[in-house]
Design a protein around this motif. Structure first.
Motif, mmCIF file in Angstrom:
data_model
loop_
_atom_site.group_PDB
_atom_site.id
_atom_site.type_symbol
_atom_site.label_atom_id
_atom_site.label_comp_id
_atom_site.label_asym_id
_atom_site.label_seq_id
_atom_site.Cartn_x
_atom_site.Cartn_y
_atom_site.Cartn_z
ATOM 1 N N HIS A 79 0.836 -1.213 0.000
ATOM 2 C CA HIS A 79 0.000 0.000 0.000
ATOM 3 C C HIS A 79 0.871 1.264 0.000
ATOM 4 O O HIS A 79 0.596 2.228 -0.717
ATOM 5 C CB HIS A 79 -0.904 0.016 1.236
ATOM 6 C CG HIS A 79 -1.943 -1.064 1.227
ATOM 7 N ND1 HIS A 79 -2.438 -1.618 2.388
ATOM 8 C CD2 HIS A 79 -2.558 -1.712 0.219
ATOM 9 C CE1 HIS A 79 -3.329 -2.548 2.084
ATOM 10 N NE2 HIS A 79 -3.412 -2.628 0.766
ATOM 11 N N ARG A 83 1.115 4.242 -2.952
ATOM 12 C CA ARG A 83 0.839 5.660 -2.707
ATOM 13 C C ARG A 83 2.049 6.542 -2.951
ATOM 14 O O ARG A 83 1.900 7.737 -3.166
ATOM 15 C CB ARG A 83 0.371 5.859 -1.258
ATOM 16 C CG ARG A 83 -1.074 5.456 -1.006
ATOM 17 C CD ARG A 83 -1.443 5.784 0.428
ATOM 18 N NE ARG A 83 -2.809 5.383 0.753
ATOM 19 C CZ ARG A 83 -3.838 6.232 0.743
ATOM 20 N NH1 ARG A 83 -3.680 7.494 0.425
ATOM 21 N NH2 ARG A 83 -5.037 5.787 1.061
ATOM 22 N N ARG A 140 -12.808 12.712 9.288
ATOM 23 C CA ARG A 140 -12.634 12.873 7.846
ATOM 24 C C ARG A 140 -13.820 13.628 7.246
ATOM 25 O O ARG A 140 -13.657 14.512 6.417
ATOM 26 C CB ARG A 140 -12.492 11.493 7.204
ATOM 27 C CG ARG A 140 -12.400 11.596 5.716
ATOM 28 C CD ARG A 140 -12.322 10.263 5.032
ATOM 29 N NE ARG A 140 -12.468 10.500 3.600
ATOM 30 C CZ ARG A 140 -12.122 9.653 2.650
ATOM 31 N NH1 ARG A 140 -11.615 8.494 2.974
ATOM 32 N NH2 ARG A 140 -12.287 9.966 1.390
ATOM 33 N N ASP A 417 -3.371 3.608 8.285
ATOM 34 C CA ASP A 417 -3.681 2.612 7.259
ATOM 35 C C ASP A 417 -3.445 3.261 5.895
ATOM 36 O O ASP A 417 -3.989 4.325 5.607
ATOM 37 C CB ASP A 417 -5.154 2.218 7.441
ATOM 38 C CG ASP A 417 -5.662 1.340 6.311
ATOM 39 O OD1 ASP A 417 -4.836 0.817 5.538
ATOM 40 O OD2 ASP A 417 -6.897 1.185 6.225
ATOM 41 N N ALA A 419 -3.973 1.683 2.936
ATOM 42 C CA ALA A 419 -4.749 1.051 1.859
ATOM 43 C C ALA A 419 -5.550 2.108 1.102
ATOM 44 O O ALA A 419 -5.843 3.188 1.630
ATOM 45 C CB ALA A 419 -5.688 0.004 2.450
ATOM 46 N N ALA A 420 -5.900 1.786 -0.133
ATOM 47 C CA ALA A 420 -6.669 2.733 -0.942
ATOM 48 C C ALA A 420 -7.980 3.100 -0.255
ATOM 49 O O ALA A 420 -8.498 4.209 -0.405
ATOM 50 C CB ALA A 420 -6.938 2.129 -2.322
ATOM 51 N N SER A 421 -8.521 2.167 0.518
ATOM 52 C CA SER A 421 -9.801 2.403 1.187
ATOM 53 C C SER A 421 -9.647 3.118 2.527
ATOM 54 O O SER A 421 -10.626 3.300 3.244
ATOM 55 C CB SER A 421 -10.477 1.053 1.421
ATOM 56 O OG SER A 421 -9.625 0.262 2.253
ATOM 57 N N SER A 422 -8.428 3.527 2.865
ATOM 58 C CA SER A 422 -8.164 4.072 4.201
ATOM 59 C C SER A 422 -9.063 5.262 4.525
ATOM 60 O O SER A 422 -9.273 6.149 3.688
ATOM 61 C CB SER A 422 -6.706 4.511 4.291
ATOM 62 O OG SER A 422 -6.492 5.186 5.499
ATOM 63 N N GLU A 423 -9.539 5.286 5.750
ATOM 64 C CA GLU A 423 -10.333 6.417 6.243
ATOM 65 C C GLU A 423 -9.446 7.474 6.903
ATOM 66 O O GLU A 423 -9.930 8.493 7.375
ATOM 67 C CB GLU A 423 -11.377 5.921 7.258
ATOM 68 C CG GLU A 423 -12.535 5.168 6.636
ATOM 69 C CD GLU A 423 -13.433 6.071 5.795
ATOM 70 O OE1 GLU A 423 -13.817 7.147 6.286
ATOM 71 O OE2 GLU A 423 -13.726 5.701 4.636
#
Lengths: 477, 573
Positions: A79, A83, A140, A417, A419-423
């Motif tokens: 990940h 990025r 967020r 985190d 990951a692409a889905s990270s909040e």
């Protein structure tokens, strides 16, 4: 040191504290001062007792913490690498660290900081993940829909240096004097710990800064070179006359400030010179001046190491100065790596790591390893996304704390985190801090000796907005 | 060679000058009709103006100004061609090759040669002020020891110092030095597939520092308020928009120069650091961009027209006039200009009277001729003025005492001038300059809402070092003194004409009657604009009179030393 006289010291305490708390504007200007004062007075002042020092190492420009503390596990590293195209550190180059707590996945440090990795592994260094400028916790969604209450001008260097160091979000019409949290801390700690000191608790090795400006106290700038005196070697009497000139009050406020500051420097430096002249030289080697052909890291190690060497010397003469508490400000510039980050940041980090390792050894030599806590600071983190060969201004950042009193080999807060889905990242790509600078500073301040909740709230004006008032890195699990 | 010419010029002027005694009696006439008129009423008034407009007054300059008017002097100065640094640097380095590197210390040498001796003093002073607003520094990205890039940059400031701000902004934007320093050089369009954005560095700082600032301003420089809060001029989306505007620029390749066809993938800098950057369209972002206050640049535009339009947007923003006016006033005249003063100067920036916006010559003239600049010490005695920048203290001392030297190269101490002065041209620690325009050291100043930007670098250690530096210049670095003949690179002050003033008359043991007071008056004219507190005068007087009359040199040195190290000299008023 002068003999301790309770009556006169209480008078001095009241005078100094009221001036400090009210910003010199007089007693009635700050009625809330009384309760603070009572709390401070309950802690009896004394000229002798324990010693503690805080050392702020400010990384000017915004250090890229994303490349200082890096996920090492295969999933998280993937990940990270996605990025950070063009900026990612090779997985096999990372220096593995083995936190005993606080890490959700394996971590490594930047290959340029082997000294810091070793200090981490030996329990002297803790990592504090995702710290940043906050007035209150921000989600967020609040950030994305622009409803969050935020510090002013989040991505501007000078504004964020000022906020990090002052923790004050000042409105455009605010004309009250600004102060920094080290200055406020010194205002509170001075009567209790440094009642016998003739020099300021706040000592700057890196020039003027907002951090050490108190409400009634100010920092003393100390050169890392010679502590000068007014000298006219070809006509010594001229220097004596000049010193007298600096006793004549000026009516123009700018000239008067110049006169006052210089007069103070002349007097304070005389005290410093005699104290340092009597000190035993440090045996610990510090990074030497860079030579021709040395990598840039040598220059950075020397620049910061020189400041830290002088800090160590000032620690060594603490008794002669009457200092039971000292706060040092050091800085290293160049971290604004928009360009050529992969070439420049390793040099900066290597210099930082070498200088800090030398300083830590010096605190061991002086037998104050557990009484000196060094902490990293930087105005902001950097963008997770690359701009091709560098990173842009960001927000949340990973910092570290170093010293014998640190509950080290742990990660506090959280490495985000990736990951692409990270909040953890806002829609515009910025990392939203989970820990405010107030929390980071208050944890250090409690260790330093300010434990009263009202006093901490006074020093750290946003602390009351956070549930966790102490991050635990100075007290362990 | 230049130094010799300079000395000859000074010598010829000295012959034409009236003796000091005559000048003294002229002052008495001037004083009777003092007002803030179009010409200086006293030598001190003339010196005060020249302190704001040049690198320091000298007696010949005072005489020249006193013979005319402020406006005449300004017109003459504005007409002078720029004394550039790069041609001098090339001559010193013996090179004509435009790609030949030049060490940075040659730039510093050129700077001292120009500010001490060049006739276009107003332009030199304004260029230096601009170098502290539109900052590049040798301590920065890829400019290490790059005298060529930095010298070329300084010439941009010199050429445009009294020209138009729009032109200046464009030349600065496209200069290789700034391109390097704030990484617009080789900035590329975004690459979404690889998660790469355009570099935001120049986009952010050109707005925050070089043109409009962070918050909307009223004409008088105060922030526009909405609900008690300042109103931001831009947000992150605007920064990202400008970042994409400033894509696709890299170095120019001249005929016959061995540069790569495509410099984007190549490091290091292999082509000219003098010629402005040129566009490489393949790397320029051609998507639509949203910029300031809803302005939209349509898709499909080439790099240059888009850059022109973006700079027009910045230049025409109403903030530029008060934002730049305040900072120029702070650099030249006073740290805390009144809102009305800022508004008056901003109005001239907005329109020079002939419908031209951004005329720096007219703006500087408005700054210097403003009633507040001319009458400040009387109308605002407790707050007017500015702490002198360390470099300007040194140049003022040298110029006041007719500095001369044999060899243009800098003596080692002066090559490392930042060690003693915490300041050196084009050597700021960051793009935020040596000091912030809003810095206040606290105490009484901050309680009176006053700033003293220069105090940020005149910290305790440097206040003492600056005083000791004066001691070195006055007690060691004078013609006939210990540094003379020791090294031909040392800048020497000339004290002979001052010593003559105190020389006992033939057959006597004492200085001529009134000579000590005349000495103090003359030094105070040059260094303090004639304004000396009675307390300081008394201390100098006692000190000088305590020294033996047959040591006139030592008396002169003490008088100069005590004035040039005093808190009164530290603040230019």
């Amino acid at each position: 040191m002068s003999p301790h006289n309770p009556a006169s010291s209480r008078r001095r305490f009241l005078r100094q504290s009221l001036a400090a708390l009210a910003g010199g504007a007089g007693f009635f200007a700050a009625p809330q001062s009384l309760s603070l004062l009572n709390a401070a007075w309950a802690q009896q002042p004394s000229c002798s007792g324990d010693y503690k020092a805080l050392v702020c190492v400010f990384l000017l420009g915004g250090n890229d913490g994303h490349n200082l503390v890096v996920p090492r596990g295969s999933v998280e590293y993937a990940h990270y690498a996605t990025r950070r195209r063009g900026l990612a550190i090779a997985q096999n180059q990372l220096l593995p660290i083995t936190p005993q707590a606080g890490a959700a996945f394996p971590l490594g440090l930047h290959p340029a900081v082997p000294e810091l990795a070793q200090l981490f592994e030996t329990g002297k260094l803790a990592i504090v993940g995702n710290v940043g400028a906050l007035l209150q916790p921000v989600t967020r969604q609040q950030y994305d829909d622009r409803s969050a209450r935020l510090p002013p001008q989040l991505f501007s260097h000078n504004d964020q240096q000022a906020f990090w160091q002052s923790l004050q979000a000042r409105s455009a019409t605010d004309t009250t004097p600004a102060s920094g949290w080290a200055g406020r801390l010194a205002d509170l700690a001075q009567p209790r710990y440094n009642a016998c000191a003739s020099l300021a608790m706040n000592l700057s090795l890196a020039g003027a800064n907002p951090f050490q400006v108190g409400r009634g106290s100010e920092a003393l700038s100390v050169d890392s070179g010679q502590i000068s005196a007014i000298e006219t070697d070809r006509d010594p009497t001229a220097a004596a006359v000049l010193e007298a000139v600096y006793g004549d009050v000026q009516s123009n406020l700018l000239a008067e400030e110049y006169r006052r500051a210089t007069r103070r420097a002349i007097d304070d430096y005389a005290v410093l010179r005699s104290a340092l002249a009597a000190a035993a030289p440090l045996a610990t080697p510090f990074p030497p001046p860079p030579g021709e052909g040395d990598p840039a890291s040598a220059r950075f190690a020397f620049t910061l190491g020189n400041q830290l060497r002088r800090a160590a010397e000032l620690i060594s003469v603490r008794q002669a100065l009457g200092h039971r508490r000292q706060i040092f400000f050091c800085s290293l510039g160049g971290f604004d790596t928009h360009d050529a980050q992969s070439a420049d940041q390793p040099q900066l980090l290597a210099g930082l790591s070498q200088a800090l390792a030398a300083f830590h050894r010096a605190t061991q030599e002086l037998a104050v390893e557990s009484q000196v806590t060094t902490f990293a600071a930087s105005e902001f983190g950097r963008s997770m996304t690359s701009n091709g060969d560098g990173s842009d201004h960001g927000w949340g950042n990973h910092l570290f704390v170093l010293g014998g009193a640190v509950a080290g080999r742990r990660v506090y807060g959280a490495i985000p985190d990736l990951a692409a889905s990270s909040e953890d990242f806002a829609a515009d790509g910025n990392l939203i801090p989970k820990i405010g600078v107030d929390q980071y500073g208050a944890t250090l301040a409690r260790w330093f000796g300010i434990e009263d909740a009202a006093l901490l709230d006074d020093c750290f004006p946003n602390l009351r907005n956070f549930a966790q008032r102490d991050l635990g890195f100075m007290s362990g699990p | 060679m230049r130094a010799l010419l300079y000395r000859l010029a000074l010598a010829s002027l000295a012959v034409l000058l009236p003796p000091l005694l005559q000048a003294q009696s002229q002052d008495l006439v001037f004083r009777d009709r003092f007002d803030a008129s179009d010409r200086p009423a006293t030598r001190g008034e003339a010196a005060r103006f020249l302190t704001q407009a040049t690198f320091g007054p000298s007696d010949p300059q005072i005489d020249s100004l006193a013979a005319g008017s402020y406006a005449g002097w300004l017109a003459q100065q504005r007409a002078l061609p720029p004394s550039l640094v790069l041609p001098y640097m090339r001559a010193q380095s013996g090179t004509t090759d435009p790609l030949q590197a030049i060490p940075f210390h040659v730039y510093r040498q050129a700077w001292f040669v120009r500010v001490l001796g060049a006739p276009d003093q107003l332009r030199q002073r304004v260029a230096f002020a601009l170098s502290e607003i539109l900052v590049v520094s040798e301590r920065g990205n890829g400019l290490d020891n790059d005298g060529l890039a930095l010298g070329a940059y300084y010439d941009i400031l010199l050429r445009n110092a009294l020209g138009n701000y729009r032109q200046l902004l464009e030349e600065v934007t496209l200069s290789p030095a700034m391109g390097r320093y704030l990484s617009m050089y080789r900035n590329r369009k975004p690459d979404p597939a690889n998660n790469i954005q355009s570099d935001e560095n120049y986009a952010r700082e050109v707005m925050q520092l070089f043109s409009i600032g962070l918050v909307k301003l009223n004409r008088d420089g105060s922030p526009v308020l909405a609900g008690g809060q300042a109103v931001p001029t831009y947000d992150g989306d605007v920064v990202r928009g400008f970042a994409r505007v400033f894509t696709g620029w890299a170095c120019h390749c001249g005929a016959g120069q061995p540069c790569p066809a495509d410099p984007f993938p190549v490091e290091p800098f292999t082509c000219s650091t003098e010629h402005e950057m040129v566009p490489y369209e393949a790397y320029h972002d051609r998507n639509e961009k949203r910029l300031l206050d809803g302005a939209v640049l349509p898709a499909g535009r080439d790099a240059r027209p888009e850059l022109e339009q973006a700079l027009d947007l910045l230049f025409n923003h109403p903030n530029v006039a008060p934002f730049i006016a305040r900072q120029l006033i702070q650099r030249l005249v006073s740290s805390n200009p009144s809102p009305a003063y800022i508004a008056r100067v901003a109005a001239v920036f907005d329109n020079n009277g002939q419908g031209v916006r951004g005329d720096l010559g007219a703006t500087v003239q408005a700054i210097l001729l403003d009633d507040e600049a001319r009458r400040g010490p009387r109308s605002l005695p407790s707050t007017f003025g500015k702490v002198r920048e360390p470099l300007l203290r040194l140049t003022a001392l040298w110029r006041a005492f007719d500095v001369e030297w044999e060899n243009d190269e800098l003596f080692p101490d002066d090559r490392e001038i930042h060690e003693s002065h915490n300041q050196s041209p084009l050597l700021s620690p960051s793009v935020f300059n040596f000091f912030s325009p809003t810095y206040s050291p606290g105490g009484a100043l901050v309680q009176n809402a006053l700033v003293a930007p220069e105090m940020q670098i005149v910290t305790a250690n440097f206040a003492i070092r600056l005083a000791n530096d004066v001691s070195n210049r006055v007690f060691w670095g004078y013609r006939g003194g210990p540094m003379d003949e020791f090294d031909d690179r040392v800048r020497l002050v000339l004290l002979d004409r001052w010593v003559q003033l105190l020389q006992p008359v033939a057959g006597g043991n004492e200085a001529p009657p009134g000579a000590v007071d005349r000495l103090i008056d003359r030094c105070a004219d040059l260094l303090l604009g004639g304004e000396l507190t009675p307390a300081l005068r008394q201390r100098i007087r006692s000190r000088v009179l305590a020294l033996p009359p047959d040591e006139p040199l030592r008396r002169v040195q003490n008088a100069i030393y005590l004035i040039a190290t005093s808190p009164e000299f530290a603040v230019q008023r």
